[in-house]
Write a protein that holds these residues in place. Sequence first.
Motif, PDB file in Angstrom:
ATOM      1  N   UNK A  53      11.997  -3.319  -5.711  1.00 49.28           N
ATOM      2  CA  UNK A  53      11.812  -2.494  -4.615  1.00 49.28           C
ATOM      3  C   UNK A  53      10.613  -1.699  -5.396  1.00 49.28           C
ATOM      4  N   UNK A  54      10.411  -1.131  -6.476  1.00 54.89           N
ATOM      5  CA  UNK A  54       9.312  -0.491  -7.006  1.00 54.89           C
ATOM      6  C   UNK A  54       7.991  -1.256  -7.031  1.00 54.89           C
ATOM      7  N   UNK A  55       7.950  -2.651  -7.223  1.00 55.96           N
ATOM      8  CA  UNK A  55       6.475  -3.244  -6.994  1.00 55.96           C
ATOM      9  C   UNK A  55       6.151  -3.380  -5.589  1.00 55.96           C
ATOM     10  N   UNK A  56       7.085  -3.498  -4.884  1.00 49.98           N
ATOM     11  CA  UNK A  56       6.821  -3.422  -3.231  1.00 49.98           C
ATOM     12  C   UNK A  56       6.356  -2.318  -2.741  1.00 49.98           C
ATOM     13  N   UNK A  57       6.792  -1.213  -3.171  1.00 49.34           N
ATOM     14  CA  UNK A  57       6.314   0.093  -2.871  1.00 49.34           C
ATOM     15  C   UNK A  57       4.953   0.268  -3.389  1.00 49.34           C
ATOM     16  N   UNK A  58       4.639  -0.003  -4.722  1.00 46.57           N
ATOM     17  CA  UNK A  58       3.384   0.073  -5.229  1.00 46.57           C
ATOM     18  C   UNK A  58       2.223  -0.752  -4.417  1.00 46.57           C
ATOM     19  N   UNK A  59       2.615  -1.844  -4.190  1.00 45.78           N
ATOM     20  CA  UNK A  59       1.887  -2.960  -3.457  1.00 45.78           C
ATOM     21  C   UNK A  59       1.530  -2.263  -2.151  1.00 45.78           C
ATOM     22  N   UNK A  60       2.433  -1.507  -1.416  1.00 50.18           N
ATOM     23  CA  UNK A  60       2.163  -1.149   0.006  1.00 50.18           C
ATOM     24  C   UNK A  60       1.249   0.210  -0.067  1.00 50.18           C
ATOM     25  N   UNK A  61       1.604   0.965  -1.180  1.00 50.08           N
ATOM     26  CA  UNK A  61       0.623   2.239  -1.107  1.00 50.08           C
ATOM     27  C   UNK A  61      -0.843   2.216  -1.780  1.00 50.08           C
ATOM     28  N   UNK A  62      -0.965   0.994  -2.669  1.00 50.31           N
ATOM     29  CA  UNK A  62      -1.908   0.931  -3.446  1.00 50.31           C
ATOM     30  C   UNK A  62      -3.069  -0.180  -2.566  1.00 50.31           C
ATOM     31  N   UNK A  63      -2.413  -0.696  -1.767  1.00 52.33           N
ATOM     32  CA  UNK A  63      -3.495  -1.833  -1.196  1.00 52.33           C
ATOM     33  C   UNK A  63      -4.287  -1.268  -0.209  1.00 52.33           C
ATOM     34  N   UNK A  64      -5.577  -1.477  -0.271  1.00 57.16           N
ATOM     35  CA  UNK A  64      -6.522  -1.043   0.476  1.00 57.16           C
ATOM     36  C   UNK A  64      -6.042  -0.855   1.971  1.00 57.16           C
ATOM     37  N   UNK A  65      -6.128  -0.049   2.863  1.00 55.43           N
ATOM     38  CA  UNK A  65      -5.751   0.222   4.221  1.00 55.43           C
ATOM     39  C   UNK A  65      -6.701  -0.444   4.766  1.00 55.43           C
ATOM     40  N   UNK A  66      -6.398  -1.000   5.988  1.00 57.55           N
ATOM     41  CA  UNK A  66      -7.403  -1.560   7.169  1.00 57.55           C
ATOM     42  C   UNK A  66      -8.098  -0.587   7.685  1.00 57.55           C
ATOM     43  N   UNK A  67      -9.371  -0.347   7.674  1.00 64.01           N
ATOM     44  CA  UNK A  67     -10.134   0.663   8.412  1.00 64.01           C
ATOM     45  C   UNK A  67     -10.873   0.145   9.665  1.00 64.01           C
ATOM     46  N   UNK A  68     -10.315   0.567  10.627  1.00 66.04           N
ATOM     47  CA  UNK A  68     -10.680   0.093  12.045  1.00 66.04           C
ATOM     48  C   UNK A  68     -11.915   1.120  12.342  1.00 66.04           C
ATOM     49  N   UNK A  69     -13.043   0.291  12.482  1.00 65.16           N
ATOM     50  CA  UNK A  69     -14.232   1.079  12.932  1.00 65.16           C
ATOM     51  C   UNK A  69     -14.499   0.788  14.539  1.00 65.16           C
ATOM     52  N   UNK A  70     -14.814   1.765  15.123  1.00 67.96           N
ATOM     53  CA  UNK A  70     -14.703   1.792  16.466  1.00 67.96           C
ATOM     54  C   UNK A  70     -16.170   1.693  16.880  1.00 67.96           C
ATOM     55  N   UNK A  71     -16.608   0.983  17.879  1.00 64.39           N
ATOM     56  CA  UNK A  71     -17.889   0.916  18.408  1.00 64.39           C
ATOM     57  C   UNK A  71     -18.164   2.003  19.371  1.00 64.39           C
ATOM     58  N   UNK A  72     -19.117   2.714  19.149  1.00 70.55           N
ATOM     59  CA  UNK A  72     -19.266   3.868  20.104  1.00 70.55           C
ATOM     60  C   UNK A  72     -20.377   3.627  21.115  1.00 70.55           C
ATOM     61  N   UNK A  73     -20.677   2.262  21.086  1.00 66.00           N
ATOM     62  CA  UNK A  73     -21.881   1.817  22.248  1.00 66.00           C
ATOM     63  C   UNK A  73     -21.372   2.049  23.527  1.00 66.00           C
TER      64      UNK A  73
END
Length: 104
Positions: A53-73
């Motif tokens: 559980x500890x390692x899984x939680x660390x992986x979930x919080x320390x993994x870079x989150x996907x950043x969604x970029x919106x096209x404002x075109x």
Amino acid sequence: MPTIVALLFALLVMHLALNVHVTRLVLASGFYEPNQKRVQLAIVWLLPIVGLILVWVFLRFERPRAHVEYDHGDDDVPESVFAEKSSGENSMNEASLPEVAGHD
């Protein structure tokens, strides 16, 4: 008695499957250095449920989150919406705006 053995066996198989899954996540992670990965794998396999559980939680919080970029075109908006009038004026002009009380 056989149902208890079957239940314990199912829990053991589930625990091993989760350990393998978290192990694969740790090994595939590019976020940690090799020494950190070794320590996390030791935690997963040597501390039965808590380590998992500890390692899984660390992986979930320390993994870079996907950043969604919106096209404002304006690709999906027809040009006629933004086109100016033929006289060169915008559709909104000062004469069409309501007056605000107290505004000079």
